[in-house]
Write a protein that holds these residues in place. Sequence first.
Motif, PDB file in Angstrom:
ATOM      1  N   THR A   1       0.825  -1.210   0.000  1.00 20.27           N
ATOM      2  CA  THR A   1       0.000   0.000   0.000  1.00 20.27           C
ATOM      3  C   THR A   1       0.858   1.258   0.000  1.00 20.27           C
ATOM      4  OG1 THR A   1      -0.120   0.181   2.436  1.00 20.27           O
ATOM      5  CG2 THR A   1      -1.722  -1.265   1.342  1.00 20.27           C
ATOM      6  N   GLN A   2       2.175   1.115  -0.153  1.00 18.30           N
ATOM      7  CA  GLN A   2       3.094   2.254  -0.077  1.00 18.30           C
ATOM      8  C   GLN A   2       3.965   2.314  -1.335  1.00 18.30           C
ATOM      9  OE1 GLN A   2       5.135   1.258   3.566  1.00 18.30           O
ATOM     10  NE2 GLN A   2       3.478   1.997   4.857  1.00 18.30           N
ATOM     11  N   PRO A   3       3.405   2.774  -2.446  1.00 21.63           N
ATOM     12  CA  PRO A   3       4.142   2.741  -3.713  1.00 21.63           C
ATOM     13  C   PRO A   3       5.424   3.562  -3.722  1.00 21.63           C
ATOM     14  CG  PRO A   3       2.107   4.015  -3.926  1.00 21.63           C
ATOM     15  CD  PRO A   3       2.033   3.306  -2.620  1.00 21.63           C
ATOM     16  N   LEU A   4       5.455   4.676  -2.996  1.00 18.59           N
ATOM     17  CA  LEU A   4       6.681   5.474  -2.984  1.00 18.59           C
ATOM     18  C   LEU A   4       7.800   4.740  -2.257  1.00 18.59           C
ATOM     19  CD1 LEU A   4       5.215   9.035  -2.328  1.00 18.59           C
ATOM     20  CD2 LEU A   4       6.100   8.117  -4.480  1.00 18.59           C
ATOM     21  N   ALA A   5       7.455   4.081  -1.158  1.00 19.65           N
ATOM     22  CA  ALA A   5       8.455   3.291  -0.436  1.00 19.65           C
ATOM     23  C   ALA A   5       8.965   2.147  -1.309  1.00 19.65           C
ATOM     24  CB  ALA A   5       7.862   2.757   0.857  1.00 19.65           C
ATOM     25  N   LEU A   6       8.047   1.483  -1.992  1.00 15.25           N
ATOM     26  CA  LEU A   6       8.443   0.375  -2.857  1.00 15.25           C
ATOM     27  C   LEU A   6       9.329   0.862  -3.999  1.00 15.25           C
ATOM     28  CD1 LEU A   6       5.186  -1.771  -3.096  1.00 15.25           C
ATOM     29  CD2 LEU A   6       7.220  -2.167  -1.692  1.00 15.25           C
ATOM     30  N   ALA A   7       9.092   2.083  -4.458  1.00 19.59           N
ATOM     31  CA  ALA A   7       9.922   2.630  -5.530  1.00 19.59           C
ATOM     32  C   ALA A   7      11.376   2.746  -5.084  1.00 19.59           C
ATOM     33  CB  ALA A   7       9.387   3.993  -5.958  1.00 19.59           C
ATOM     34  N   MET A   8      11.600   3.137  -3.825  1.00 18.74           N
ATOM     35  CA  MET A   8      12.969   3.220  -3.325  1.00 18.74           C
ATOM     36  C   MET A   8      13.601   1.829  -3.198  1.00 18.74           C
ATOM     37  SD  MET A   8      13.976   6.340  -3.004  1.00 18.74           S
ATOM     38  CE  MET A   8      15.335   6.386  -1.819  1.00 18.74           C
ATOM     39  N   LEU A   9      12.820   0.872  -2.708  1.00 22.12           N
ATOM     40  CA  LEU A   9      13.333  -0.496  -2.622  1.00 22.12           C
ATOM     41  C   LEU A   9      13.679  -1.045  -4.002  1.00 22.12           C
ATOM     42  CD1 LEU A   9      11.142  -2.426  -0.013  1.00 22.12           C
ATOM     43  CD2 LEU A   9      13.620  -2.166   0.033  1.00 22.12           C
ATOM     44  N   ASP A  10      12.786  -0.818  -4.953  1.00 17.19           N
ATOM     45  CA  ASP A  10      13.006  -1.332  -6.303  1.00 17.19           C
ATOM     46  C   ASP A  10      14.198  -0.646  -6.965  1.00 17.19           C
ATOM     47  OD1 ASP A  10      10.809  -2.884  -5.796  1.00 17.19           O
ATOM     48  OD2 ASP A  10       9.439  -1.754  -7.074  1.00 17.19           O
ATOM     49  N   ALA A  11      14.369   0.655  -6.707  1.00 21.12           N
ATOM     50  CA  ALA A  11      15.524   1.365  -7.258  1.00 21.12           C
ATOM     51  C   ALA A  11      16.820   0.805  -6.675  1.00 21.12           C
ATOM     52  CB  ALA A  11      15.409   2.853  -6.964  1.00 21.12           C
ATOM     53  N   PHE A  12      16.810   0.527  -5.367  1.00 24.04           N
ATOM     54  CA  PHE A  12      17.974  -0.092  -4.725  1.00 24.04           C
ATOM     55  C   PHE A  12      18.311  -1.415  -5.411  1.00 24.04           C
ATOM     56  CE2 PHE A  12      19.447  -3.264  -1.656  1.00 24.04           C
ATOM     57  CZ  PHE A  12      20.579  -2.667  -1.131  1.00 24.04           C
ATOM     58  N   ALA A  13      17.292  -2.268  -5.617  1.00 24.52           N
ATOM     59  CA  ALA A  13      17.518  -3.568  -6.252  1.00 24.52           C
ATOM     60  C   ALA A  13      18.076  -3.400  -7.658  1.00 24.52           C
ATOM     61  CB  ALA A  13      16.216  -4.367  -6.278  1.00 24.52           C
ATOM     62  N   THR A  14      17.544  -2.457  -8.413  1.00 27.26           N
ATOM     63  CA  THR A  14      18.016  -2.218  -9.776  1.00 27.26           C
ATOM     64  C   THR A  14      19.472  -1.767  -9.778  1.00 27.26           C
ATOM     65  OG1 THR A  14      15.799  -1.639 -10.558  1.00 27.26           O
ATOM     66  CG2 THR A  14      17.657  -0.841 -11.860  1.00 27.26           C
ATOM     67  N   LEU A  15      19.826  -0.869  -8.871  1.00 27.39           N
ATOM     68  CA  LEU A  15      21.205  -0.381  -8.802  1.00 27.39           C
ATOM     69  C   LEU A  15      22.177  -1.498  -8.431  1.00 27.39           C
ATOM     70  CD1 LEU A  15      20.534   3.040  -7.057  1.00 27.39           C
ATOM     71  CD2 LEU A  15      21.415   2.721  -9.384  1.00 27.39           C
ATOM     72  N   VAL A  16      21.775  -2.377  -7.502  1.00 26.87           N
ATOM     73  CA  VAL A  16      22.634  -3.500  -7.129  1.00 26.87           C
ATOM     74  C   VAL A  16      22.844  -4.427  -8.322  1.00 26.87           C
ATOM     75  CG1 VAL A  16      22.797  -5.589  -5.707  1.00 26.87           C
ATOM     76  CG2 VAL A  16      22.098  -3.418  -4.668  1.00 26.87           C
ATOM     77  N   ARG A  17      21.762  -4.737  -9.027  1.00 27.79           N
ATOM     78  CA  ARG A  17      21.880  -5.616 -10.195  1.00 27.79           C
ATOM     79  C   ARG A  17      22.735  -4.972 -11.279  1.00 27.79           C
ATOM     80  NH1 ARG A  17      16.268  -6.155  -9.511  1.00 27.79           N
ATOM     81  NH2 ARG A  17      15.969  -4.915 -11.412  1.00 27.79           N
TER      82      ARG A  17
ATOM     83  N   ARG B   1      11.041  -9.650  -0.868  1.00 26.15           N
ATOM     84  CA  ARG B   1      10.813  -8.853  -2.074  1.00 26.15           C
ATOM     85  C   ARG B   1      12.122  -8.640  -2.835  1.00 26.15           C
ATOM     86  NH1 ARG B   1       6.937  -5.430  -4.140  1.00 26.15           N
ATOM     87  NH2 ARG B   1       7.725  -3.837  -5.577  1.00 26.15           N
ATOM     88  N   LEU B   2      13.173  -8.339  -2.102  1.00 22.99           N
ATOM     89  CA  LEU B   2      14.469  -8.157  -2.761  1.00 22.99           C
ATOM     90  C   LEU B   2      14.969  -9.465  -3.375  1.00 22.99           C
ATOM     91  CD1 LEU B   2      16.163  -5.847  -0.100  1.00 22.99           C
ATOM     92  CD2 LEU B   2      15.264  -5.156  -2.341  1.00 22.99           C
ATOM     93  N   HIS B   3      14.737 -10.573  -2.684  1.00 20.07           N
ATOM     94  CA  HIS B   3      15.112 -11.879  -3.216  1.00 20.07           C
ATOM     95  C   HIS B   3      14.353 -12.171  -4.507  1.00 20.07           C
ATOM     96  CE1 HIS B   3      14.899 -16.329  -3.507  1.00 20.07           C
ATOM     97  NE2 HIS B   3      16.138 -16.279  -3.046  1.00 20.07           N
ATOM     98  N   ALA B   4      13.071 -11.836  -4.537  1.00 17.50           N
ATOM     99  CA  ALA B   4      12.262 -12.075  -5.727  1.00 17.50           C
ATOM    100  C   ALA B   4      12.731 -11.243  -6.913  1.00 17.50           C
ATOM    101  CB  ALA B   4      10.798 -11.777  -5.427  1.00 17.50           C
ATOM    102  N   GLN B   5      13.457 -10.168  -6.632  1.00 18.80           N
ATOM    103  CA  GLN B   5      13.993  -9.332  -7.702  1.00 18.80           C
ATOM    104  C   GLN B   5      15.399  -9.753  -8.120  1.00 18.80           C
ATOM    105  OE1 GLN B   5      13.058  -5.099  -7.714  1.00 18.80           O
ATOM    106  NE2 GLN B   5      11.931  -5.380  -5.826  1.00 18.80           N
ATOM    107  N   GLY B   6      15.806 -10.913  -7.659  1.00 18.71           N
ATOM    108  CA  GLY B   6      17.051 -11.491  -8.128  1.00 18.71           C
ATOM    109  C   GLY B   6      18.273 -11.173  -7.295  1.00 18.71           C
ATOM    110  N   LEU B   7      18.104 -10.569  -6.125  1.00 15.98           N
ATOM    111  CA  LEU B   7      19.266 -10.246  -5.309  1.00 15.98           C
ATOM    112  C   LEU B   7      19.686 -11.435  -4.451  1.00 15.98           C
ATOM    113  CD1 LEU B   7      18.720  -6.588  -4.038  1.00 15.98           C
ATOM    114  CD2 LEU B   7      19.515  -7.429  -6.247  1.00 15.98           C
ATOM    115  N   ASP B   8      20.984 -11.541  -4.221  1.00 17.20           N
ATOM    116  CA  ASP B   8      21.560 -12.534  -3.310  1.00 17.20           C
ATOM    117  C   ASP B   8      21.476 -11.945  -1.911  1.00 17.20           C
ATOM    118  OD1 ASP B   8      23.038 -14.400  -1.942  1.00 17.20           O
ATOM    119  OD2 ASP B   8      24.971 -13.779  -2.791  1.00 17.20           O
ATOM    120  N   VAL B   9      20.305 -12.073  -1.279  1.00 18.99           N
ATOM    121  CA  VAL B   9      20.027 -11.342  -0.047  1.00 18.99           C
ATOM    122  C   VAL B   9      19.623 -12.287   1.070  1.00 18.99           C
ATOM    123  CG1 VAL B   9      17.614 -10.942  -0.734  1.00 18.99           C
ATOM    124  CG2 VAL B   9      18.691  -9.408   0.945  1.00 18.99           C
TER     125      VAL B   9
END
Length: 215
Positions: A31-47, A67-75
């Motif tokens: 329910t917090q799209p702005l927060a998720l945007a920061m998480l997703d940006a972090f994941a993209t930058l790591v990848r 969520r970070l694991h589902a985005q392909g991170l070794d977390v």
Amino acid sequence: MTEPHFLIATRTSYDAVATAYAERFAGVHDTQPLALAMLDAFATLVRTAGGGPVVEVGSGPGEVTARLHAQGLDVHGIDLSSAMVALARRDHPQVRFEEGSMTALDLGDEALVGLVAWYSLIHIAPEAVPATLAEFHRVLAPGGLLLLAFQVGDEPLSFTEAFGHAVSLDFHRLRPERIERLLRDAGFTVQARMEREAGDGESTPQAYVLARKER
């Protein structure tokens, strides 16, 4: 070395309320799209940087780590509370979760490419925040990314009861300007900062700071 009282109190409190907490806040991030945007940006930058080990400290029931694991991170996740770790392992068996403290991580120097403290630095006593950020700096490789999320403010919010259990929990509101200054002092360069107004069920604005360990 004697463990600080605030760590003992935080662990004991979350052990007591773990199940009720996980049920109450399940899916809240959706329910917090702005927060998720920061998480997703972090994941993209790591990848984009080539990936590598990432840790979420204060991982609680494990939703952010998963969520970070589902985005392909070794977390993997680390939490003080054994009850929280047990819930995270049960609900996200594909992800590794361990007990531990962000103030003294069982990791080698420069072992990580990313670290997330998602509403967990708020439980660190103010006088211990600089040393905790220094610990984050120690375990991150040069160029590694750090993402912080926290409530904005000056006065702590303290609870002696939660979900029908006696607790001793302090939520330290933080000022983004102070956090940025402490990050610079610890050897980080701030890459991005976002603040949003309080949403439903929130009493204060929320802040997200993305920083990089200087090379």
